[in-house]
Design a protein around this motif. Structure first.
Motif, PDB file in Angstrom:
ATOM      1  N   PRO A 184       1.438   0.298   3.639  1.00  0.00           N
ATOM      2  CA  PRO A 184       2.770   0.867   3.368  1.00  0.00           C
ATOM      3  C   PRO A 184       3.688  -0.182   2.737  1.00  0.00           C
ATOM      4  O   PRO A 184       3.413  -1.376   2.828  1.00  0.00           O
ATOM      5  CB  PRO A 184       3.279   1.223   4.762  1.00  0.00           C
ATOM      6  N   PRO A 185       4.790   0.279   2.112  1.00  0.00           N
ATOM      7  CA  PRO A 185       5.803  -0.676   1.662  1.00  0.00           C
ATOM      8  C   PRO A 185       6.289  -1.491   2.862  1.00  0.00           C
ATOM      9  O   PRO A 185       6.265  -1.012   4.000  1.00  0.00           O
ATOM     10  CB  PRO A 185       6.922   0.203   1.105  1.00  0.00           C
ATOM     11  N   LEU A 186       6.748  -2.708   2.545  1.00  0.00           N
ATOM     12  CA  LEU A 186       7.056  -3.696   3.578  1.00  0.00           C
ATOM     13  C   LEU A 186       7.890  -3.156   4.742  1.00  0.00           C
ATOM     14  O   LEU A 186       7.519  -3.311   5.912  1.00  0.00           O
ATOM     15  CB  LEU A 186       7.778  -4.856   2.887  1.00  0.00           C
ATOM     16  N   LEU A 187       9.020  -2.529   4.437  1.00  0.00           N
ATOM     17  CA  LEU A 187       9.917  -2.130   5.523  1.00  0.00           C
ATOM     18  C   LEU A 187       9.290  -1.058   6.412  1.00  0.00           C
ATOM     19  O   LEU A 187       9.515  -1.039   7.624  1.00  0.00           O
ATOM     20  CB  LEU A 187      11.252  -1.658   4.950  1.00  0.00           C
ATOM     21  N   GLU A 188       8.477  -0.193   5.806  1.00  0.00           N
ATOM     22  CA  GLU A 188       7.798   0.824   6.622  1.00  0.00           C
ATOM     23  C   GLU A 188       6.772   0.209   7.564  1.00  0.00           C
ATOM     24  O   GLU A 188       6.351   0.836   8.533  1.00  0.00           O
ATOM     25  CB  GLU A 188       7.079   1.830   5.714  1.00  0.00           C
ATOM     26  N   ALA A 189       6.355  -1.018   7.252  1.00  0.00           N
ATOM     27  CA  ALA A 189       5.352  -1.686   8.095  1.00  0.00           C
ATOM     28  C   ALA A 189       5.974  -2.330   9.330  1.00  0.00           C
ATOM     29  O   ALA A 189       5.250  -2.788  10.214  1.00  0.00           O
ATOM     30  CB  ALA A 189       4.607  -2.736   7.281  1.00  0.00           C
TER      31      ALA A 189
ATOM     32  N   LEU B   2       4.075  -6.579  13.705  1.00  0.00           N
ATOM     33  CA  LEU B   2       5.080  -7.080  12.772  1.00  0.00           C
ATOM     34  C   LEU B   2       6.485  -6.808  13.314  1.00  0.00           C
ATOM     35  O   LEU B   2       7.111  -5.809  12.980  1.00  0.00           O
ATOM     36  CB  LEU B   2       4.884  -6.465  11.381  1.00  0.00           C
ATOM     37  N   GLY B   3       6.944  -7.715  14.179  1.00  0.00           N
ATOM     38  CA  GLY B   3       8.350  -7.731  14.575  1.00  0.00           C
ATOM     39  C   GLY B   3       9.167  -8.290  13.422  1.00  0.00           C
ATOM     40  O   GLY B   3       8.635  -8.570  12.341  1.00  0.00           O
ATOM     41  N   ALA B   4      10.460  -8.463  13.653  1.00  0.00           N
ATOM     42  CA  ALA B   4      11.347  -8.891  12.571  1.00  0.00           C
ATOM     43  C   ALA B   4      10.899 -10.224  11.962  1.00  0.00           C
ATOM     44  O   ALA B   4      10.797 -10.362  10.734  1.00  0.00           O
ATOM     45  CB  ALA B   4      12.776  -8.994  13.104  1.00  0.00           C
ATOM     46  N   ALA B   5      10.608 -11.207  12.799  1.00  0.00           N
ATOM     47  CA  ALA B   5      10.246 -12.527  12.274  1.00  0.00           C
ATOM     48  C   ALA B   5       8.923 -12.472  11.520  1.00  0.00           C
ATOM     49  O   ALA B   5       8.753 -13.107  10.470  1.00  0.00           O
ATOM     50  CB  ALA B   5      10.167 -13.542  13.415  1.00  0.00           C
ATOM     51  N   GLN B   6       7.975 -11.679  12.043  1.00  0.00           N
ATOM     52  CA  GLN B   6       6.662 -11.596  11.394  1.00  0.00           C
ATOM     53  C   GLN B   6       6.779 -10.840  10.065  1.00  0.00           C
ATOM     54  O   GLN B   6       6.125 -11.199   9.073  1.00  0.00           O
ATOM     55  CB  GLN B   6       5.657 -10.897  12.315  1.00  0.00           C
TER      56      GLN B   6
ATOM     57  N   HIS C  34       2.917  -4.992   0.359  1.00  0.00           N
ATOM     58  CA  HIS C  34       2.280  -3.850   1.046  1.00  0.00           C
ATOM     59  C   HIS C  34       1.243  -4.386   2.024  1.00  0.00           C
ATOM     60  O   HIS C  34       0.045  -4.421   1.710  1.00  0.00           O
ATOM     61  CB  HIS C  34       1.628  -2.903   0.029  1.00  0.00           C
ATOM     62  N   PRO C  35       1.679  -4.832   3.196  1.00  0.00           N
ATOM     63  CA  PRO C  35       0.729  -5.466   4.115  1.00  0.00           C
ATOM     64  C   PRO C  35      -0.305  -4.484   4.660  1.00  0.00           C
ATOM     65  O   PRO C  35      -0.009  -3.296   4.841  1.00  0.00           O
ATOM     66  CB  PRO C  35       1.626  -5.994   5.244  1.00  0.00           C
ATOM     67  N   PRO C  36      -1.511  -4.980   4.924  1.00  0.00           N
ATOM     68  CA  PRO C  36      -2.565  -4.122   5.480  1.00  0.00           C
ATOM     69  C   PRO C  36      -2.360  -3.927   6.973  1.00  0.00           C
ATOM     70  O   PRO C  36      -2.534  -4.854   7.757  1.00  0.00           O
ATOM     71  CB  PRO C  36      -3.848  -4.929   5.222  1.00  0.00           C
ATOM     72  N   VAL C  37      -1.933  -2.737   7.362  1.00  0.00           N
ATOM     73  CA  VAL C  37      -1.634  -2.472   8.779  1.00  0.00           C
ATOM     74  C   VAL C  37      -2.306  -1.177   9.202  1.00  0.00           C
ATOM     75  O   VAL C  37      -2.722  -0.367   8.368  1.00  0.00           O
ATOM     76  CB  VAL C  37      -0.112  -2.333   9.019  1.00  0.00           C
ATOM     77  N   ARG C  38      -2.402  -1.013  10.521  1.00  0.00           N
ATOM     78  CA  ARG C  38      -2.798   0.308  11.010  1.00  0.00           C
ATOM     79  C   ARG C  38      -1.516   1.121  11.190  1.00  0.00           C
ATOM     80  O   ARG C  38      -0.511   0.593  11.657  1.00  0.00           O
ATOM     81  CB  ARG C  38      -3.555   0.187  12.329  1.00  0.00           C
ATOM     82  N   PRO C  39      -1.539   2.399  10.794  1.00  0.00           N
ATOM     83  CA  PRO C  39      -0.307   3.192  10.880  1.00  0.00           C
ATOM     84  C   PRO C  39       0.096   3.421  12.333  1.00  0.00           C
ATOM     85  O   PRO C  39      -0.732   3.310  13.238  1.00  0.00           O
ATOM     86  CB  PRO C  39      -0.695   4.512  10.212  1.00  0.00           C
ATOM     87  N   ARG C  40       1.364   3.717  12.518  1.00  0.00           N
ATOM     88  CA  ARG C  40       1.791   4.148  13.856  1.00  0.00           C
ATOM     89  C   ARG C  40       1.047   5.435  14.184  1.00  0.00           C
ATOM     90  O   ARG C  40       1.089   6.377  13.380  1.00  0.00           O
ATOM     91  CB  ARG C  40       3.271   4.499  13.851  1.00  0.00           C
ATOM     92  N   PRO C  41       0.432   5.527  15.362  1.00  0.00           N
ATOM     93  CA  PRO C  41      -0.194   6.807  15.720  1.00  0.00           C
ATOM     94  C   PRO C  41       0.877   7.905  15.812  1.00  0.00           C
ATOM     95  O   PRO C  41       1.923   7.705  16.432  1.00  0.00           O
ATOM     96  CB  PRO C  41      -0.793   6.531  17.103  1.00  0.00           C
TER      97      PRO C  41
END
Ligand SMILES: Nc1nc2c(c(=O)[nH]1)N[C@H]1C(S)=C(S)[C@@H](COP(=O)(O)OP(=O)(O)OC[C@H]3O[C@@H](n4cnc5c(N)ncnc54)[C@H](O)[C@@H]3O)O[C@H]1N2
Ligand code: MOO
Ligand SMILES: [Mg+2]
Length: 399
Positions: free
Chosen positions: A23-28, A150-154, A165-172
């Motif tokens: 996802p775009p950064l802020l959505e992550a 990914l908290g604020a600092a991360q 666009h970081p590689p993350v698992r989506p929020r369930p």
């Protein structure tokens, strides 16, 4: 009856972490990395000034005060790559690239602040107030390992290495749905025999606390066909489903009636209080469904003990329960034989140790005591008496 850990192990064994997305950064924000993030360049990417002041050569400050001609300004973002000749200074700003030829930065406070010439009153060794390329992060280094939330600092770290666009698992996406003919929405008028639906709001908030995206649905009445049909419709949009109510021994226990014998959801008695009647399964062989008991405290405890670890697992995290501490119990406790007992309690930390005071109201319908508690004392199944002052295990509730 199965034990709490047997039931949890069975749930986790049937789950698969969600597929990674970008996802775009802020959505992550708040999601969990599915791969490590590495730095493509050094951070800082170039030697730069730590202060607003003057870039000079330390060797030009041997006699003080030193008066040097100022070649010009070097603001942050300057692309000009200026060169400083011996005997000269450049006015430099915090974050601006260090001009070649300069080896030290003198803060403006140590000078007369001149724009065309500058009088410098204090010397400094080479390297003064210079932030070196790579002293934060080296090019190629892993800045955050897989499994980092990914908290604020991360999230700031991800942005600082230029990853959009970081590689993350989506929020369930978790559908939360209450059942029971007695339910009404908060804000609506009650008739005698009715109550306001608190479970769906409580659990939707708990889903959010656990990193999921809650999809609260309006409650359903005691019609098994309706419940089955409604939940099948949710499958398209849900990564998991939580229901509450209708799983015990009553003839109107609608969730049990909707799924019993279908093979998709298994109903069990788990050796715990509160939260004994539990159900779990995979709808369409894919979507985990947790059918939690209707008593509000039972639903809440069941969420923390079973659903929270499961939602963590879907996000690629260890399926841990709530963080636990050891505390001294302020009062004696009695606990049912053979059941893991979760008591609502007030946990305090003073003089280096924890003390815990169990709430006087421990009924599974008593929301007031739950809402005042910040901990759950866990008394193991084989313990029936805990003396005053004994050490007990306490789960810290999310705040
Ligand atoms: N004969 C037996 N009766 C019961 C047993 C048992 O073993 N034998 N177990 C008890 C235990 S323990 C629990 S826990 C409850 C579980 O009940 P259900 O899951 O069937 O839930 P309901 O019957 O629908 O409701 C129970 C209780 O909770 C209130 N409730 C339900 N939903 C909500 C909501 N969304 N918000 C607020 N309150 C809710 C409901 O009105 C009932 O008072 O069964 C015991 N019985
Ligand atoms: O287990 Mo029920 O959940 O004790 O109230
Ligand atoms: Mg019931």
């Amino acid at each position: 009856m199965r034990t709490v850990s047997e039931h949890l192990a069975e749930i986790i064994s049937r789950l698969t972490p969600l597929d990674p997305v970008r996802p775009p950064l802020l959505e992550a924000a708040g999601t969990v990395l599915a791969e490590p993030v590495t730095a493509p360049v050094d951070l800082p990417p170039f030697d730069n000034s730590a202060m607003d002041g003057y870039a000079v050569r330390a060797a030009d400050l041997e006699t003080l005060p030193a008066v040097l001609p100022v070649m010009g300004d070097v603001p942050a973002g300057d692309l000009g790559r200026p060169v400083i000749e011996p005997g000269r200074a450049a006015r430099i700003m915090t974050g601006a690239p260090l001009p070649s030829g300069a080896d030290t930065v003198i803060p403006v406070e140590w000078t007369d602040g001149g724009a065309r010439t500058v009088r410098i009153d204090r010397s400094a060794p080479a390297g003064n107030y210079i932030r070196r390329a790579g002293e934060d992060v080296r090019a190629g280094a892993t800045v955050l390992p897989s499994g980092t939330r990914l908290g604020a600092a991360q999230l700031g770290m991800v942005a600082a290495v230029g990853c959009s666009h970081p590689p993350v698992r989506p929020r369930p996406r978790v559908v939360v749905l209450s059942t029971g003919d007695e339910l009404r929405d908060p804000g609506d008028a009650l008739e005698y025999g009715q109550i306001w639906d608190s479970n769906s709001f409580m659990l939707a908030a708990a889903v959010r606390e656990a990193g999921g995206e809650p999809l609260r649905r309006s409650f359903l009445g005691d019609d098994p066909n309706l419940v089955r049909e409604a939940l099948k419709e949710e499958l398209a949009s849900a990564d998991a489903i939580i229901t509450t109510g209708g799983v015990s021994m009553g003839v109107y226990d609608v969730v049990k009636a909707a799924f019993s014998g279908g093979g998709e959801v298994d109903f069990h008695k788990v050796a715990m209080r509160p939260g004994k009647p539990q159900g779990f399964g995979l709808l369409d062989g894919r979507c985990p469904i947790f059918t939690l008991p209707g008593n509000p405290v039972s639903a809440y405890v069941s969420f923390q003990v079973f659903v929270r670890p499961a939602l963590r697992y879907l996000q690629g995290l260890e399926p841990e329960g709530l963080p636990a501490v050891t505390a001294r119990s302020e009062s004696a406790l009695t606990s049912p034989d053979g059941l893991e007992h979760y008591l609502r309690a007030e946990l305090t930390f003073a003089d280096g140790s924890y003390t815990v005071r169990p709430a006087s109201a421990q009924g599974s319908h008593q929301m007031a005591a739950l809402s005042e508690a910040n901990g759950l004392i866990v008394v193991p199944p084989d313990v029936t008496e805990v003396p005053e002052g004994a050490s007990v295990r306490v789960l810290k509730l999310p705040s």
